[in-house]
Each structure stands twice: as structure tokens, then as C-alpha cells.
Design an enzyme around this catalytic site. Structure first.
Site, PDB file in Angstrom:
ATOM      1  N   ASP A 105       5.765  42.330   2.956  1.00  0.00           N
ATOM      2  CA  ASP A 105       4.434  42.928   3.158  1.00  0.00           C
ATOM      3  C   ASP A 105       3.402  41.861   3.521  1.00  0.00           C
ATOM      4  OD1 ASP A 105       2.637  45.002   3.280  1.00  0.00           O
ATOM      5  OD2 ASP A 105       2.211  45.005   1.130  1.00  0.00           O
ATOM      6  N   HIS A 126       3.250  41.222  13.033  1.00  0.00           N
ATOM      7  CA  HIS A 126       4.634  41.709  12.975  1.00  0.00           C
ATOM      8  C   HIS A 126       5.577  40.731  13.689  1.00  0.00           C
ATOM      9  CE1 HIS A 126       3.284  45.258  11.023  1.00  0.00           C
ATOM     10  NE2 HIS A 126       2.691  45.793  12.081  1.00  0.00           N
ATOM     11  N   LEU A 169      27.292  36.722   4.003  1.00  0.00           N
ATOM     12  CA  LEU A 169      26.105  37.413   3.475  1.00  0.00           C
ATOM     13  C   LEU A 169      26.108  38.817   4.050  1.00  0.00           C
ATOM     14  CD1 LEU A 169      23.099  37.304   2.221  1.00  0.00           C
ATOM     15  CD2 LEU A 169      22.392  36.846   4.566  1.00  0.00           C
TER      16      LEU A 169
HETATM   17  C1  IPE Z   1       5.984  48.731   2.189  1.00  0.00           C
HETATM   18  O1  IPE Z   1       4.806  48.195   2.667  1.00  0.00           O
HETATM   19  C2  IPE Z   1       6.933  48.956   3.321  1.00  0.00           C
HETATM   20  C3  IPE Z   1       7.440  47.765   3.974  1.00  0.00           C
HETATM   21  C4  IPE Z   1       7.177  46.529   3.666  1.00  0.00           C
HETATM   22  C5  IPE Z   1       8.328  48.004   5.073  1.00  0.00           C
HETATM   23  P1  IPE Z   1       3.527  49.100   2.989  1.00  0.00           P
HETATM   24  O2  IPE Z   1       2.478  48.187   3.478  1.00  0.00           O
HETATM   25  O3  IPE Z   1       3.908  50.221   3.900  1.00  0.00           O
HETATM   26  O4  IPE Z   1       3.184  49.705   1.565  1.00  0.00           O
HETATM   27  P2  IPE Z   1       1.823  50.266   0.988  1.00  0.00           P
HETATM   28  O5  IPE Z   1       1.308  51.284   1.975  1.00  0.00           O
HETATM   29  O6  IPE Z   1       0.889  49.108   0.861  1.00  0.00           O
HETATM   30  O7  IPE Z   1       2.193  50.843  -0.336  1.00  0.00           O
HETATM   31  C1  IPE Z   2       4.489  44.883   6.421  1.00  0.00           C
HETATM   32  O1  IPE Z   2       3.213  44.451   6.743  1.00  0.00           O
HETATM   33  C2  IPE Z   2       5.216  45.431   7.631  1.00  0.00           C
HETATM   34  C3  IPE Z   2       5.438  46.875   7.601  1.00  0.00           C
HETATM   35  C4  IPE Z   2       5.093  47.672   6.636  1.00  0.00           C
HETATM   36  C5  IPE Z   2       6.100  47.443   8.742  1.00  0.00           C
HETATM   37  P1  IPE Z   2       1.971  45.445   6.807  1.00  0.00           P
HETATM   38  O2  IPE Z   2       1.844  45.934   8.214  1.00  0.00           O
HETATM   39  O3  IPE Z   2       2.062  46.479   5.781  1.00  0.00           O
HETATM   40  O4  IPE Z   2       0.795  44.439   6.489  1.00  0.00           O
HETATM   41  P2  IPE Z   2      -0.496  44.713   5.593  1.00  0.00           P
HETATM   42  O5  IPE Z   2      -0.026  45.246   4.284  1.00  0.00           O
HETATM   43  O6  IPE Z   2      -1.325  45.701   6.333  1.00  0.00           O
HETATM   44  O7  IPE Z   2      -1.155  43.364   5.482  1.00  0.00           O
HETATM   45 MG    MG Z   3       1.437  46.598   3.839  1.00  0.00          MG
END
Ligand code: IPE
Ligand code: IPE
Ligand code: MG
Length: 262
Positions: free
Chosen positions: A40, A57, A151
Site C-alpha cells: 500500500d 504504481h 519460491l
Molecule cells: C489494499 O489497499 C489493497 C491492495 C494493496 C492491493 P487499499 O489502498 O485498496 O485499501 P484501503 O482502501 O486503504 O483499505
Molecule cells: C496500493 O497503493 C496499490 C493498489 C491498491 C492497487 P494505493 O493506490 O492504494 O496507494 P494509496 O493508499 O492511495 O497511497
Molecule cells: Mg491504498
């Protein structure tokens, strides 16, 4: 009365000879076999640099490479990466399109290398929602790497634990109606066989980056007794030492599984 003409003999007695224990290093604290990561913070990483989210990303995909290498170096046998949740479809269409394109690009550029490294790839989640082309590439990657043993990389794509548990319940009901499952005889291990993680051990360690302290619908059944480590690093900044540090924290935790400490 005639004597029997066969002589019964005692079975051979094996003599236990004590074997000295092989000299070697003392066994250290238990290390995690299965590490699962909620990757995240890509969006915040990009925002902090005044870049579009897609740049976060892309940088996150580089961190995935570093993380897989670090997992191998740390003798992790199973690594699950939460790449896209079933709720992430709620994001704006352009972000979903960017993530889909990045996934396609990643598959094309990385699978051969992962195969060379001895990584077995497995996908969980409703990945068919990414379309037939990506579905075919994911299945090809699973087939190509199926015999690798260094792995196992489990990629959670369009994954949601509640959807997974619900799907398992539906399949069990259908099996019960068909008479192939006896509901009263179904135990936890039997239930788990209906989950997408059938054959994969439960995660020992679940790591979430970005400072958020929640599971966001990730491996809810499987993580019942996982150790949770929340790291204050945004996923694109994740380095090998973050994994090593989380493993170090894990080795100092006492896992009790509801029993009394020994
Ligand atoms: C969880 O992250 C999903 C992934 C890392 C793929 P999100 O960014 O979607 O989660 P929330 O919305 O903060 O709970
Ligand atoms: C995690 O990073 C990637 C996915 C959930 C696909 P985020 O896109 O959720 O990044 P934040 O949480 O907005 O910083
Ligand atoms: Mg996120």
C-alpha cells in the site's frame, strides 16, 4: 501326537545404536515460511512528488522486483502479494486502466526472469475480470513455472477474502446437495480446501506498508494466527532491509495459538 515340522522363530530383534547428533549450528528462532504483503502507498508516494498516481504504481512494480529477490535471499518459501483487491474496481476507470496496462507489461517483462530464478507463480482472486488476454497470460505463467520450487509467488488479483469465503460456502452447499460432502463431517481443514489458497500454508507473517493498520479484506480466514507487522514505508520505497526487519520482528514474537506460553 506328531510334532509340527516347522520351527517357529522369534522375529529379528533390532538393536538401537545411539547415533550422535550431527554437529551444526544451533537452530535459531523460527523464521516465516509464508510472508504475505499488502503493498500500500503508491498513490501517496506519487502525490508526495506531485506525480500522477500511475507513476506511483510504476514505482511500486519496481518494489515488487526487489521484494521477490529479498524473499528468496531470506529463504521465504511462499510470498503472497496483494496487488489488486476486489474493492479496487471502485477506483476511477482511468486508474483501473493504468493498473491493468501495468499488469500486462509486468507479466510480459518479468515471467521469463521469474522462471529462471526458480519461482513458481500462482494467482488467487477473480483475475478473469482483467479480460481474456491477461487471463491467458496468467494461466500461461502458472503452467510455465509449475514445477519450480525455490519460491512460490502468489499474486492476489481482484482478490477479496469475503468473496472467497462466500464462494467456498456456495461450492460446499452444492457439494452437499450432490451428496459428495457431509456437512456435519466438514472440519476447518476440509473447509479450507474450498478456498483459492488450497495447498498453500497459512501466512506466518502479514506485512502492510504505508502506515495503515487494517487488513482491507486480505486473507481473512488464512491469517487467523498470522503475526501482523505494519511498516511506515510507502510501498514504492520498500527495500530488502524492510523485509529483513519485519522478519526480525517476527522472530522475536511469541506465537501462542490460544495456548498458555511454554
Ligand atoms: C489494499 O489497499 C489493497 C491492495 C494493496 C492491493 P487499499 O489502498 O485498496 O485499501 P484501503 O482502501 O486503504 O483499505
Ligand atoms: C496500493 O497503493 C496499490 C493498489 C491498491 C492497487 P494505493 O493506490 O492504494 O496507494 P494509496 O493508499 O492511495 O497511497
Ligand atoms: Mg491504498
Amino acid at each position: 501326537m506328531a510334532e509340527p515340522d516347522t520351527v517357529l522363530t522369534e522375529p529379528p530383534v533390532s538393536v538401537a545404536v545411539p547415533v550422535p547428533a550431527p554437529a551444526g549450528p544451533e537452530p535459531g528462532p523460527r523464521r516465516p515460511d509464508h510472508v504475505a504483503i499488502i503493498m500500500d502507498g503508491n498513490g501517496r508516494w506519487a502525490a508526495g512528488r506531485r506525480l500522477p498516481r500511475v507513476a506511483g504504481h510504476r514505482a511500486g512494480a519496481q518494489a515488487v522486483r526487489r521484494c521477490i529477490r529479498a524473499a528468496i535471499e531470506n529463504n521465504v518459501r511462499w510470498l503472497t502479494l496483494y496487488a489488486f483487491s476486489s474493492e479496487n474496481w471502485r477506483r476511477p476507470a482511468d486508474e483501473v486502466t493504468d493498473l491493468t496496462a501495468l499488469l500486462r507489461h509486468y507479466l510480459r517483462s518479468e515471467i521469463a526472469e521469474l522462471h529462471r530464478e526458480g519461482v513458481r507463480v500462482r494467482v488467487i482472486g477473480e483475475h478473469e475480470r482483467f479480460g481474456p488476454e491477461i487471463r491467458a497470460e496468467l494461466e500461461a505463467a502458472e503452467r510455465l513455472t509449475a514445477a519450480n520450487t525455490r519460491l512460490t509467488l502468489i499474486v492476489a488479483l481482484s482478490y477479496g477474502a469475503r468473496a472467497e469465503i462466500l464462494q467456498a460456502a456456495r461450492r460446499i452447499v452444492a457439494a452437499a446437495q450432490a451428496g459428495t460432502v457431509q456437512p456435519d463431517a466438514l472440519d476447518e481443514a476440509g473447509f479450507a480446501r474450498y478456498l483459492s489458497t488450497d495447498g498453500i500454508p497459512d501466512p506466518d507473517l502479514v506485512i502492510r506498508t504505508s502506515g495503515e493498520c487494517r487488513l482491507s479484506n486480505f486473507l481473512l480466514w488464512q491469517s487467523a494466527y498470522a503475526e501482523l507487522v505494519f511498516l511506515d514505508v510507502l510501498w514504492p520505497d520498500f527495500e530488502a532491509h524492510h523485509l529483513a526487519g519485519a522478519i526480525d520482528v517476527f522472530t522475536r514474537r511469541e506465537r501462542r495459538y490460544g495456548a498458555r506460553p511454554g
